[in-house]
Design a protein around this motif. Structure first.
Motif, PDB file in Angstrom:
ATOM      1  N   GLU A   1       0.841  -1.194   0.000  1.00 32.57           N
ATOM      2  CA  GLU A   1       0.000   0.000   0.000  1.00 32.57           C
ATOM      3  C   GLU A   1       0.876   1.244   0.000  1.00 32.57           C
ATOM      4  O   GLU A   1       2.027   1.219   0.455  1.00 32.57           O
ATOM      5  CB  GLU A   1      -0.916   0.012   1.229  1.00 32.57           C
ATOM      6  N   LEU A   2       0.322   2.330  -0.487  1.00 32.88           N
ATOM      7  CA  LEU A   2       1.056   3.589  -0.495  1.00 32.88           C
ATOM      8  C   LEU A   2       1.195   4.086   0.940  1.00 32.88           C
ATOM      9  O   LEU A   2       0.196   4.349   1.617  1.00 32.88           O
ATOM     10  CB  LEU A   2       0.333   4.633  -1.348  1.00 32.88           C
ATOM     11  N   THR A   3       2.407   4.222   1.414  1.00 34.88           N
ATOM     12  CA  THR A   3       2.654   4.616   2.799  1.00 34.88           C
ATOM     13  C   THR A   3       2.595   6.127   2.960  1.00 34.88           C
ATOM     14  O   THR A   3       2.637   6.881   1.983  1.00 34.88           O
ATOM     15  CB  THR A   3       4.030   4.103   3.254  1.00 34.88           C
ATOM     16  N   ALA A   4       2.522   6.545   4.228  1.00 34.09           N
ATOM     17  CA  ALA A   4       2.524   7.979   4.519  1.00 34.09           C
ATOM     18  C   ALA A   4       3.844   8.618   4.101  1.00 34.09           C
ATOM     19  O   ALA A   4       3.869   9.759   3.622  1.00 34.09           O
ATOM     20  CB  ALA A   4       2.262   8.203   6.010  1.00 34.09           C
ATOM     21  N   ALA A   5       4.936   7.869   4.262  1.00 32.01           N
ATOM     22  CA  ALA A   5       6.243   8.404   3.864  1.00 32.01           C
ATOM     23  C   ALA A   5       6.301   8.617   2.357  1.00 32.01           C
ATOM     24  O   ALA A   5       6.828   9.636   1.883  1.00 32.01           O
ATOM     25  CB  ALA A   5       7.356   7.456   4.312  1.00 32.01           C
ATOM     26  N   ALA A   6       5.767   7.666   1.585  1.00 34.42           N
ATOM     27  CA  ALA A   6       5.772   7.814   0.127  1.00 34.42           C
ATOM     28  C   ALA A   6       4.902   8.997  -0.298  1.00 34.42           C
ATOM     29  O   ALA A   6       5.291   9.769  -1.186  1.00 34.42           O
ATOM     30  CB  ALA A   6       5.273   6.530  -0.528  1.00 34.42           C
ATOM     31  N   THR A   7       3.737   9.140   0.325  1.00 36.11           N
ATOM     32  CA  THR A   7       2.862  10.275   0.002  1.00 36.11           C
ATOM     33  C   THR A   7       3.545  11.593   0.300  1.00 36.11           C
ATOM     34  O   THR A   7       3.498  12.539  -0.507  1.00 36.11           O
ATOM     35  CB  THR A   7       1.556  10.175   0.811  1.00 36.11           C
ATOM     36  N   ARG A   8       4.204  11.662   1.470  1.00 36.67           N
ATOM     37  CA  ARG A   8       4.931  12.881   1.830  1.00 36.67           C
ATOM     38  C   ARG A   8       6.028  13.177   0.818  1.00 36.67           C
ATOM     39  O   ARG A   8       6.194  14.332   0.381  1.00 36.67           O
ATOM     40  CB  ARG A   8       5.533  12.709   3.219  1.00 36.67           C
ATOM     41  N   ASP A   9       6.773  12.145   0.420  1.00 35.50           N
ATOM     42  CA  ASP A   9       7.880  12.359  -0.523  1.00 35.50           C
ATOM     43  C   ASP A   9       7.372  12.837  -1.882  1.00 35.50           C
ATOM     44  O   ASP A   9       7.986  13.712  -2.506  1.00 35.50           O
ATOM     45  CB  ASP A   9       8.672  11.056  -0.690  1.00 35.50           C
ATOM     46  N   ILE A  10       6.278  12.252  -2.352  1.00 35.37           N
ATOM     47  CA  ILE A  10       5.711  12.664  -3.640  1.00 35.37           C
ATOM     48  C   ILE A  10       5.292  14.133  -3.590  1.00 35.37           C
ATOM     49  O   ILE A  10       5.551  14.912  -4.521  1.00 35.37           O
ATOM     50  CB  ILE A  10       4.526  11.764  -4.024  1.00 35.37           C
TER      51      ILE A  10
END
Length: 278
Positions: free
Chosen positions: A246-255
């Motif tokens: 699943e798309l993690t919070a860290a990945a969302t923040r980085d994007i």
């Protein structure tokens, strides 16, 4: 039109053609400029080949480099050497290629006088940069699509997360390269000078984003510099997608951070765009 006692009847006021307004003019000019850039780019077959084919060819070459190399012992769930290398290439190549193509093309437009002629029209600088950004972003999307198709469906590249997120991040990285290329081209007077910005702008990001040494192992002062570079967040987002279903919070923040860098680069490029060619 009847005249009574020196006054003019206003029962039927004259009808004047309404102007389209500055927004409509800007939209027309923006679309026309975008179409012109796309036509010009499509006519440069070498640039088209570089944009579309080079990333896929390099990833394919890497596949054959790793195909007969034994994986050896690795922790459970750890990516194979090819998966790890392919993930890095999908993040790095769009940035490098689109930076080079954009900075060189913008400098060529400036040297030929095309950019100066365009800036004498009512087209605003931000609209002009938006047109260039849109045209090259379309090319970037085509590049990312082909590279992802080759990687996932032909070479067996795999991630725990949805491949669509790898595709999205690859496009954002390519658009980041466009924004940085537009910004750096404002400070170059020749195409050679535009290329010289690559070691200054791109090389530090590749060295400090975690490809060679994990960011956590960098000295504190280099770690702080790494935190200020967009490629660090782009690669981290790809690694999160590769490791988690699943798309993690860290990945969302980085994007979001990388998108912010794109907007900042485009804004600075518009602010530094010179009206006259030196």
């Amino acid at each position: 039109m009847p005249v009574t006692r020196g006054s003019v009847s206003v029962d039927h006021p004259p009808r004047h053609r309404r102007d389209a307004g500055p927004n409509a003019l800007s939209a027309r000019a923006y679309l026309a400029t975008t179409a012109r850039i796309l036509r010009q780019l499509s006519g440069d077959h070498r640039s088209v080949a570089m944009i579309l084919l080079v990333p896929s060819l390099v990833i394919t070459l890497m596949y054959f480099m790793f195909v007969d190399v034994p994986d050896g012992p690795r922790p459970p769930g750890a990516p194979s050497p090819f998966n790890n290398a392919c993930l890095i290439m999908l993040g790095v190549f769009p940035l490098i290629v689109m930076f080079l193509i954009t900075s060189i093309t913008m400098q060529r437009e400036r040297a030929s006088g095309t950019l100066e002629r365009i800036l004498t029209t009512p087209l605003r600088r931000l609209d002009l940069l938006a047109a260039y950004g849109t045209a090259f972003s379309i090319a970037a999307a085509a590049q990312a699509t082909l590279a992802c198709v080759v990687s996932f469906w032909l070479l067996g590249f795999d991630t725990a997360g949805n491949p669509a997120w790898v595709f999205v991040i690859a496009i954002i990285n390519a658009v980041l390269g466009v924004g940085l290329g537009l910004l750096c081209s404002a400070f170059a007077r020749t195409e050679f000078q535009a290329v010289q910005f690559m070691p200054l702008v791109i090389a530090p990001q590749l060295l400090l984003c975690g490809i060679i040494v994990p960011r956590a192992q960098l000295p504190d002062w280099l770690h702080w510099i790494s935190n200020a570079l967009p490629a660090s967040y782009a690669l981290e987002a790809l690694q999160e997608v590769a490791a988690h279903p699943e798309l993690t919070a860290a990945a969302t923040r980085d994007i979001i951070i990388v998108v912010g860098f794109v907007v900042l680069a485009m804004t600075l490029a518009a602010a530094t765009l010179r009206r006259r060619t030196p």
